[in-house]
Design a protein around this motif. Structure first.
Motif, mmCIF file in Angstrom:
data_model
loop_
_atom_site.group_PDB
_atom_site.id
_atom_site.type_symbol
_atom_site.label_atom_id
_atom_site.label_comp_id
_atom_site.label_asym_id
_atom_site.label_seq_id
_atom_site.Cartn_x
_atom_site.Cartn_y
_atom_site.Cartn_z
ATOM 1 N N GLN A 145 0.651 -1.056 -0.202
ATOM 2 C CA GLN A 145 -0.050 -0.139 -0.047
ATOM 3 C C GLN A 145 0.678 1.267 -0.095
ATOM 4 O OE1 GLN A 145 -3.262 -0.267 -0.424
ATOM 5 N NE2 GLN A 145 -3.135 -2.579 -0.229
ATOM 6 N N GLN A 146 0.341 2.430 -0.459
ATOM 7 C CA GLN A 146 0.999 3.646 -0.629
ATOM 8 C C GLN A 146 1.727 4.004 0.778
ATOM 9 O OE1 GLN A 146 -0.634 7.174 -1.704
ATOM 10 N NE2 GLN A 146 -1.731 6.297 -3.637
ATOM 11 N N GLY A 147 0.959 3.614 2.006
ATOM 12 C CA GLY A 147 1.724 4.017 3.271
ATOM 13 C C GLY A 147 2.995 3.277 3.563
ATOM 14 N N MET A 148 3.353 2.157 2.711
ATOM 15 C CA MET A 148 4.270 1.278 3.202
ATOM 16 C C MET A 148 5.359 1.774 2.464
ATOM 17 S SD MET A 148 2.696 -2.278 3.030
ATOM 18 C CE MET A 148 1.375 -3.172 3.888
ATOM 19 N N ARG A 149 5.117 2.694 1.315
ATOM 20 C CA ARG A 149 6.354 2.977 0.320
ATOM 21 C C ARG A 149 6.580 4.541 0.576
ATOM 22 N NH1 ARG A 149 2.521 1.591 -4.072
ATOM 23 N NH2 ARG A 149 3.978 2.399 -5.530
ATOM 24 N N THR A 150 6.927 4.912 1.707
ATOM 25 C CA THR A 150 7.277 6.299 1.825
ATOM 26 C C THR A 150 8.786 6.061 2.170
ATOM 27 O OG1 THR A 150 6.341 6.273 4.061
ATOM 28 C CG2 THR A 150 5.352 7.687 2.624
ATOM 29 N N LEU A 151 9.693 7.127 1.589
ATOM 30 C CA LEU A 151 10.889 6.993 1.564
ATOM 31 C C LEU A 151 11.457 8.231 2.386
ATOM 32 C CD1 LEU A 151 13.442 5.426 0.011
ATOM 33 C CD2 LEU A 151 13.482 7.485 -1.549
ATOM 34 N N ALA A 152 12.326 7.790 3.445
ATOM 35 C CA ALA A 152 12.864 8.839 4.385
ATOM 36 C C ALA A 152 14.026 9.639 3.611
ATOM 37 C CB ALA A 152 13.486 8.241 5.635
ATOM 38 N N LEU A 153 14.023 10.807 3.301
ATOM 39 C CA LEU A 153 15.163 11.611 3.064
ATOM 40 C C LEU A 153 15.594 12.754 4.001
ATOM 41 C CD1 LEU A 153 14.239 11.956 -0.840
ATOM 42 C CD2 LEU A 153 16.057 10.565 0.110
ATOM 43 N N PRO A 154 16.639 13.264 3.619
ATOM 44 C CA PRO A 154 17.008 14.356 4.649
ATOM 45 C C PRO A 154 16.085 15.535 4.693
ATOM 46 C CG PRO A 154 18.963 13.637 3.400
ATOM 47 C CD PRO A 154 17.607 12.895 2.872
ATOM 48 N N VAL A 234 9.245 -1.779 -4.452
ATOM 49 C CA VAL A 234 8.826 -0.314 -3.768
ATOM 50 C C VAL A 234 8.331 0.831 -4.789
ATOM 51 C CG1 VAL A 234 10.419 -0.759 -1.814
ATOM 52 C CG2 VAL A 234 11.317 0.549 -3.679
ATOM 53 N N LEU A 235 8.905 0.806 -5.973
ATOM 54 C CA LEU A 235 8.132 1.864 -6.819
ATOM 55 C C LEU A 235 6.867 1.287 -7.231
ATOM 56 C CD1 LEU A 235 11.349 2.644 -8.925
ATOM 57 C CD2 LEU A 235 10.293 3.717 -6.976
ATOM 58 N N PHE A 236 6.578 0.206 -7.609
ATOM 59 C CA PHE A 236 5.332 -0.199 -8.294
ATOM 60 C C PHE A 236 4.216 -0.784 -7.392
ATOM 61 C CE2 PHE A 236 8.625 0.422 -11.690
ATOM 62 C CZ PHE A 236 7.805 1.475 -12.445
ATOM 63 N N GLY A 237 4.989 -1.126 -6.337
ATOM 64 C CA GLY A 237 4.082 -1.588 -5.110
ATOM 65 C C GLY A 237 3.510 -3.205 -5.157
ATOM 66 N N TYR A 238 4.323 -4.115 -5.912
ATOM 67 C CA TYR A 238 3.644 -5.051 -6.256
ATOM 68 C C TYR A 238 4.869 -6.366 -6.341
ATOM 69 C CZ TYR A 238 1.848 -9.047 -8.805
ATOM 70 O OH TYR A 238 1.302 -10.408 -9.211
ATOM 71 N N ALA A 239 4.737 -7.575 -5.856
ATOM 72 C CA ALA A 239 5.656 -8.535 -5.620
ATOM 73 C C ALA A 239 4.727 -9.809 -5.946
ATOM 74 C CB ALA A 239 6.299 -8.403 -4.479
ATOM 75 N N GLY A 240 5.026 -10.422 -7.007
ATOM 76 C CA GLY A 240 4.202 -11.764 -7.153
ATOM 77 C C GLY A 240 5.345 -12.675 -7.842
ATOM 78 N N SER A 241 4.900 -14.057 -7.782
ATOM 79 C CA SER A 241 5.532 -15.159 -8.147
ATOM 80 C C SER A 241 5.826 -15.030 -9.553
ATOM 81 C CB SER A 241 4.964 -16.581 -8.076
ATOM 82 O OG SER A 241 4.959 -16.501 -6.420
ATOM 83 N N GLY A 242 5.095 -14.547 -10.504
ATOM 84 C CA GLY A 242 5.326 -14.439 -11.918
ATOM 85 C C GLY A 242 6.936 -13.876 -12.075
ATOM 86 N N PHE A 243 7.290 -13.073 -11.356
ATOM 87 C CA PHE A 243 8.444 -12.312 -11.715
ATOM 88 C C PHE A 243 9.639 -13.299 -11.399
ATOM 89 C CE2 PHE A 243 6.265 -8.406 -10.641
ATOM 90 C CZ PHE A 243 6.585 -7.722 -11.993
ATOM 91 N N ALA A 244 9.427 -14.543 -10.766
ATOM 92 C CA ALA A 244 10.269 -15.731 -10.624
ATOM 93 C C ALA A 244 10.296 -16.806 -11.666
ATOM 94 C CB ALA A 244 10.065 -16.102 -9.243
ATOM 95 N N SER A 245 9.388 -16.597 -12.586
ATOM 96 C CA SER A 245 8.920 -17.645 -13.457
ATOM 97 C C SER A 245 9.844 -17.473 -14.780
ATOM 98 C CB SER A 245 7.574 -17.338 -13.931
ATOM 99 O OG SER A 245 7.315 -16.333 -14.735
ATOM 100 N N ILE A 246 10.127 -18.640 -15.379
ATOM 101 C CA ILE A 246 10.981 -18.515 -16.419
ATOM 102 C C ILE A 246 10.934 -17.467 -17.388
ATOM 103 C CG2 ILE A 246 9.330 -19.968 -17.660
ATOM 104 C CD1 ILE A 246 13.107 -20.751 -18.389
ATOM 105 N N GLN A 247 9.715 -17.075 -17.496
ATOM 106 C CA GLN A 247 9.540 -15.715 -18.537
ATOM 107 C C GLN A 247 10.582 -14.668 -18.206
ATOM 108 O OE1 GLN A 247 5.580 -14.189 -18.677
ATOM 109 N NE2 GLN A 247 6.131 -12.469 -20.109
ATOM 110 N N TYR A 248 10.622 -14.429 -16.873
ATOM 111 C CA TYR A 248 11.604 -13.315 -16.472
ATOM 112 C C TYR A 248 13.121 -13.887 -16.404
ATOM 113 C CZ TYR A 248 8.117 -9.639 -15.886
ATOM 114 O OH TYR A 248 7.127 -8.840 -16.107
#
Lengths: 320, 232
Positions: A145-154, A234-248
């Motif tokens: 979610q958006q709230g999980m993806r805030t980046l702390a900068l100076p 962190v940029l697109f807010g999604y992590a799925g198994s598809g990214f570990a498949s042979i296609q990638y």
């Protein structure tokens, strides 16, 4: 490489980065988003290129390194409530450790056997992400979610869900990787990798520890691929198994072949063109991968060195 | 004189055939030694065991007093053993200078060290040419220059004059004499003229064993050698 070549190299790559930065202000929303995604994915391709292009290690398992970065960052954010910076670090570390372990085992083989062994490890990784569906949510994936993806900068906290922030984060990662790759391939280490690719036995008899060099190349390659994966999470807010498949595992190979193996700019050019090729084809026809297949056959027949590789061979010999 | 290389009871078989069979061999510091014998005598296997390209089955190899029998090839190179390939094995896409630089790069030598080596073998005027475009004789010299670029204590040359013209062979002989001033040379060679001109001692191999060893004069007069090899 002479001094004037160095100047030209700096100017060309500097101009590309400046041009990409300028596009932030002019591109329409859709293409703005595509470019951010392409920049992150071409970091993956640049990582793959270190192993495949420069060292000659044809891996069919790089999806596991991308996914190690992806999950290494996403899981602690999602389950442990970690903030973005340490999660990115965890993603990089996961990729590095996995790359070293896999390389130690896979580098005992050569050629086709190396392809098969890396493919097997990657499939094991893919199936593992499915096995632990409780934590990874398998193909459905984790949505950060958006709230999980805030980046702390100076200067304060910024949300990575914002399109402009995402663009600049992708650009920064892309620039950093481009500079690292440039530096690497022009270093002694990079020159030794290319020579190992060309004639391994000769390099051994010149006193080079070929295994250690290949292991280091895989470690760098895996870590860069994982950086792309962690950034993707962190940029697109999604992590799925598809990214570990042979296609990638196949995609970075295609991107690099299209753009030009063992060229610094090839991975970006290849990723960009392939992305738009698939995008355009799929708006006209359902079997859009057929169009990609035909494009690749034509490429191998007429431009076996890829786009940037052909430009280098024909016109710009100094291109790194 | 101390022995630079001391090989004891070295054995290696492929399948049922003993390519190298219980060979004892010593090489003194500063020597030029020729290794001769008919095709299939085990010469290349023997030097491959010394430089680590082929793993040792039995026996020991001492180099400069240290046991290197189990060292991997790249560590033996670092210890001072250089091997030049029988079939020219250079980087065709790189320039001549870049080829030789690869030899010295690991130890941090720069381009000027490579140029010095190229001058020594007489290729400095071709330094910026693509190695693959050179004439065959020059490519052989690049191969030797890569060996020299390692600044070895022992230089092993595997049939270096194969395919060279008469003038090139004469230049090669002069070059090896020059190199031998501060490097020990072990030479596999079929050209008897080169062997007799260069070698202080000659080792004759046959069927994986050492048939005879001695000065050129002794070898020339050895009845066994004449029967087995010179065909007289």
């Amino acid at each position: 490489m002479s001094g004037s070549d160095t100047t030209r190299t700096i100017l060309l790559h500097g101009a590309l980065l400046a041009g990409l930065a300028a596009l932030d202000f002019v591109l329409p929303d859709y293409h703005h988003g595509v470019l951010a995604r392409v920049m992150v994915l071409s970091v993956f391709a640049m990582g793959y290129n270190i192993a495949f292009g420069y060292t000659g290690l044809l891996s069919l398992g790089h999806a596991m390194f991308f996914a190690a970065g992806l999950y290494g960052a996403a899981l602690p954010i999602y389950h442990l409530g970690w903030s973005v910076w340490p999660s990115l670090g965890a993603g990089l570390l996961a990729g590095l450790v996995l790359a070293v372990i896999v390389a130690c085992l896979a580098l005992r083989t050569l050629g086709v056997a190396f392809m098969i062994v890396t493919l097997m490890f990657s499939q094991v990784f893919y199936l593992t992400t499915l096995y632990f569906t409780t934590y990874t949510r398998g193909e459905e994936g984790l949505v950060l979610q958006q709230g999980m993806r805030t980046l702390a900068l100076p200067g304060g906290h910024i949300s990575l869900a914002n399109a402009d922030v995402r663009f600049w984060a992708a650009w920064t990662l892309f620039s950093l990787t481009l500079v690292i790759t440039l530096f690497l391939v022009r270093s002694r280490f990079g020159r030794a990798l290319v020579a190992i690719r060309e004639n391994e036995e000769r390099m051994r008899m010149l006193g080079y520890d070929v295994f250690a060099s290949k292991l280091a190349a895989m470690a760098v390659s895996g870590t860069i691929s994982a950086a792309a994966g962690a950034a993707y999470a962190v940029l697109f807010g999604y992590a799925g198994s598809g990214f570990a498949s042979i296609q990638y595992s196949i995609l970075p190979l295609l991107w690099v072949l299209l753009g030009g193996a063992a060229t610094v700019l090839g991975p970006f050019v290849g990723t960009l063109i392939m992305f738009y090729l698939i995008d355009t084809a799929s708006s006209y026809t359902t079997p859009h991968m057929l169009v990609v297949g035909v494009a690749l056959i034509l490429l191998i027949l007429y431009f076996p060195k890829g786009i940037v590789g052909t430009i280098r061979a024909k016109w710009l010999r100094w291109l790194p | 004189m101390t022995a630079l290389l001391d090989v004891r009871n070295l054995t290696r078989s492929f399948g049922g055939i003993k390519a190298v069979d219980s060979v004892n061999f010593t090489l003194q510091q500063g020597e030029i030694r020729a290794l001769i014998g008919p095709n299939g005598a085990g010469k290349t296997t023997f030097v491959s065991l010394i430089c680590g390209r082929v793993p040792v089955e039995q026996g020991t190899i001492l180099f400069n007093g240290k046991d290197i029998t189990r060292l991997p090839a790249h560590k033996r190179v670092r210890a001072g053993i250089a091997y030049t390939f029988q079939i020219t094995s250079i980087f065709a896409n790189l320039t001549v200078r870049e080829n030789v630089e690869l030899a010295g790069m690991r130890e941090g030598h720069d381009g000027s060290a490579a140029l010095a080596v190229l001058k020594q073998v007489g290729l400095d005027h071709l330094a910026e040419q693509k190695a693959g475009d050179l004439a065959y004789g020059h490519q052989r010299l690049v191969e030797i220059a890569m060996g020299l670029g390692l600044h070895p204590r022992l230089l092993i040359l595997d049939e270096p004059t194969q395919g060279l013209s008469e003038e090139e062979v004469a230049a090669f002989i002069a070059l090896i004499r020059e190199i031998a001033r501060n490097t020990t040379v072990l030479l596999i060679e079929h050209n008897m003229h080169v062997v007799m001109e260069l070698a202080q001692r000659i080792t004759v191999m046959q069927q994986g064993r050492i048939l005879a060893e001695g000065t050129p004069e002794e070898i020339r007069n050895d009845a066994d050698v004449q029967r087995a090899y010179l065909g007289a």
